[in-house]
Write a protein that holds these residues in place. Structure first.
Motif, PDB file in Angstrom:
ATOM      1  N   ALA A  37      28.116   2.634  11.677  1.00 14.54           N
ATOM      2  CA  ALA A  37      26.876   2.138  11.062  1.00 14.54           C
ATOM      3  C   ALA A  37      25.821   1.719  12.091  1.00 14.54           C
ATOM      4  N   PRO A  38      26.207   1.115  13.215  1.00 15.39           N
ATOM      5  CA  PRO A  38      25.177   0.748  14.197  1.00 15.39           C
ATOM      6  C   PRO A  38      24.396   1.951  14.739  1.00 15.39           C
ATOM      7  N   VAL A  39      25.036   3.080  14.830  1.00 12.34           N
ATOM      8  CA  VAL A  39      24.350   4.296  15.284  1.00 12.34           C
ATOM      9  C   VAL A  39      23.291   4.690  14.259  1.00 12.34           C
ATOM     10  N   LEU A  40      23.680   4.698  13.003  1.00 11.42           N
ATOM     11  CA  LEU A  40      22.725   5.049  11.950  1.00 11.42           C
ATOM     12  C   LEU A  40      21.567   4.058  11.913  1.00 11.42           C
ATOM     13  N   GLU A  41      21.875   2.785  12.048  1.00 17.50           N
ATOM     14  CA  GLU A  41      20.837   1.764  12.027  1.00 17.50           C
ATOM     15  C   GLU A  41      19.867   1.952  13.194  1.00 17.50           C
ATOM     16  N   ALA A  42      20.394   2.245  14.366  1.00 13.11           N
ATOM     17  CA  ALA A  42      19.534   2.476  15.530  1.00 13.11           C
ATOM     18  C   ALA A  42      18.623   3.677  15.303  1.00 13.11           C
ATOM     19  N   LEU A  43      19.163   4.733  14.730  1.00 13.01           N
ATOM     20  CA  LEU A  43      18.349   5.920  14.451  1.00 13.01           C
ATOM     21  C   LEU A  43      17.267   5.616  13.422  1.00 13.01           C
ATOM     22  N   ARG A  44      17.625   4.853  12.402  1.00 13.71           N
ATOM     23  CA  ARG A  44      16.651   4.523  11.354  1.00 13.71           C
ATOM     24  C   ARG A  44      15.536   3.619  11.875  1.00 13.71           C
ATOM     25  N   THR A  45      15.896   2.644  12.675  1.00 12.19           N
ATOM     26  CA  THR A  45      14.897   1.665  13.095  1.00 12.19           C
ATOM     27  C   THR A  45      14.038   2.153  14.261  1.00 12.19           C
ATOM     28  N   LEU A  49      16.373   8.902  19.817  1.00 13.32           N
ATOM     29  CA  LEU A  49      17.758   9.041  20.248  1.00 13.32           C
ATOM     30  C   LEU A  49      17.808   8.692  21.734  1.00 13.32           C
ATOM     31  N   ASP A  50      17.859   7.393  21.999  1.00 14.64           N
ATOM     32  CA  ASP A  50      17.923   6.961  23.392  1.00 14.64           C
ATOM     33  C   ASP A  50      19.328   7.207  23.946  1.00 14.64           C
ATOM     34  N   ALA A  51      19.504   7.011  25.219  1.00 15.10           N
ATOM     35  CA  ALA A  51      20.774   7.338  25.886  1.00 15.10           C
ATOM     36  C   ALA A  51      21.953   6.566  25.295  1.00 15.10           C
ATOM     37  N   GLU A  52      21.764   5.304  25.004  1.00 17.96           N
ATOM     38  CA  GLU A  52      22.851   4.476  24.455  1.00 17.96           C
ATOM     39  C   GLU A  52      23.250   4.950  23.060  1.00 17.96           C
ATOM     40  N   THR A  53      22.272   5.208  22.222  1.00 18.67           N
ATOM     41  CA  THR A  53      22.547   5.686  20.863  1.00 18.67           C
ATOM     42  C   THR A  53      23.166   7.074  20.901  1.00 18.67           C
ATOM     43  N   GLU A  54      22.683   7.922  21.796  1.00 20.19           N
ATOM     44  CA  GLU A  54      23.245   9.266  21.916  1.00 20.19           C
ATOM     45  C   GLU A  54      24.716   9.208  22.330  1.00 20.19           C
ATOM     46  N   GLU A  55      25.049   8.343  23.250  1.00 24.74           N
ATOM     47  CA  GLU A  55      26.445   8.212  23.681  1.00 24.74           C
ATOM     48  C   GLU A  55      27.323   7.732  22.527  1.00 24.74           C
ATOM     49  N   ALA A  56      26.845   6.771  21.762  1.00 26.03           N
ATOM     50  CA  ALA A  56      27.595   6.281  20.604  1.00 26.03           C
ATOM     51  C   ALA A  56      27.737   7.371  19.549  1.00 26.03           C
ATOM     52  N   LEU A  57      26.693   8.176  19.366  1.00 24.05           N
ATOM     53  CA  LEU A  57      26.745   9.288  18.419  1.00 24.05           C
ATOM     54  C   LEU A  57      27.767  10.320  18.876  1.00 24.05           C
ATOM     55  N   LYS A  58      27.777  10.639  20.160  1.00 23.89           N
ATOM     56  CA  LYS A  58      28.755  11.587  20.701  1.00 23.89           C
ATOM     57  C   LYS A  58      30.175  11.111  20.444  1.00 23.89           C
ATOM     58  N   GLN A  59      30.423   9.843  20.683  1.00 22.80           N
ATOM     59  CA  GLN A  59      31.762   9.286  20.467  1.00 22.80           C
ATOM     60  C   GLN A  59      32.153   9.375  18.997  1.00 22.80           C
ATOM     61  N   ALA A  60      31.230   9.031  18.114  1.00 18.52           N
ATOM     62  CA  ALA A  60      31.507   9.092  16.680  1.00 18.52           C
ATOM     63  C   ALA A  60      31.768  10.529  16.237  1.00 18.52           C
TER      64      ALA A  60
END
Length: 71
Positions: A37-45, A49-60
């Motif tokens: 959910a934090p990945v989705l929230e970061a994308l929505r807000t 797709l910054d580096a931190e969010t992209e890394e979390a998305l890759k892991q998910a």
């Protein structure tokens, strides 16, 4: 939509049979809501797709894809 587009363009669906793509996509949305959910929230807000969010998305995506292929 960002999640599935990223998954497709980055090869996460390479081992998914074509007839299973729709099931993968619907399962991915449920998985992201429940487990990333934090990945989705970061994308929505941030709408980026910054580096931190992209890394979390890759892991998910890696986790979900492994889970999906082992069903």
């Amino acid at each position: 939509q960002v999640c599935i587009l990223y998954a497709v363009t980055k090869g996460y669906l390479n081992e998914v049979e074509v007839h299973q793509v729709k099931r993968y996509e619907s399962g991915l949305y449920r998985y992201m809501e429940a487990s990333a959910a934090p990945v989705l929230e970061a994308l929505r807000t941030t709408k980026t797709l910054d580096a931190e969010t992209e890394e979390a998305l890759k892991q998910a995506l890696t986790q979900y894809t492994k889970q999906f292929l082992n069903q």
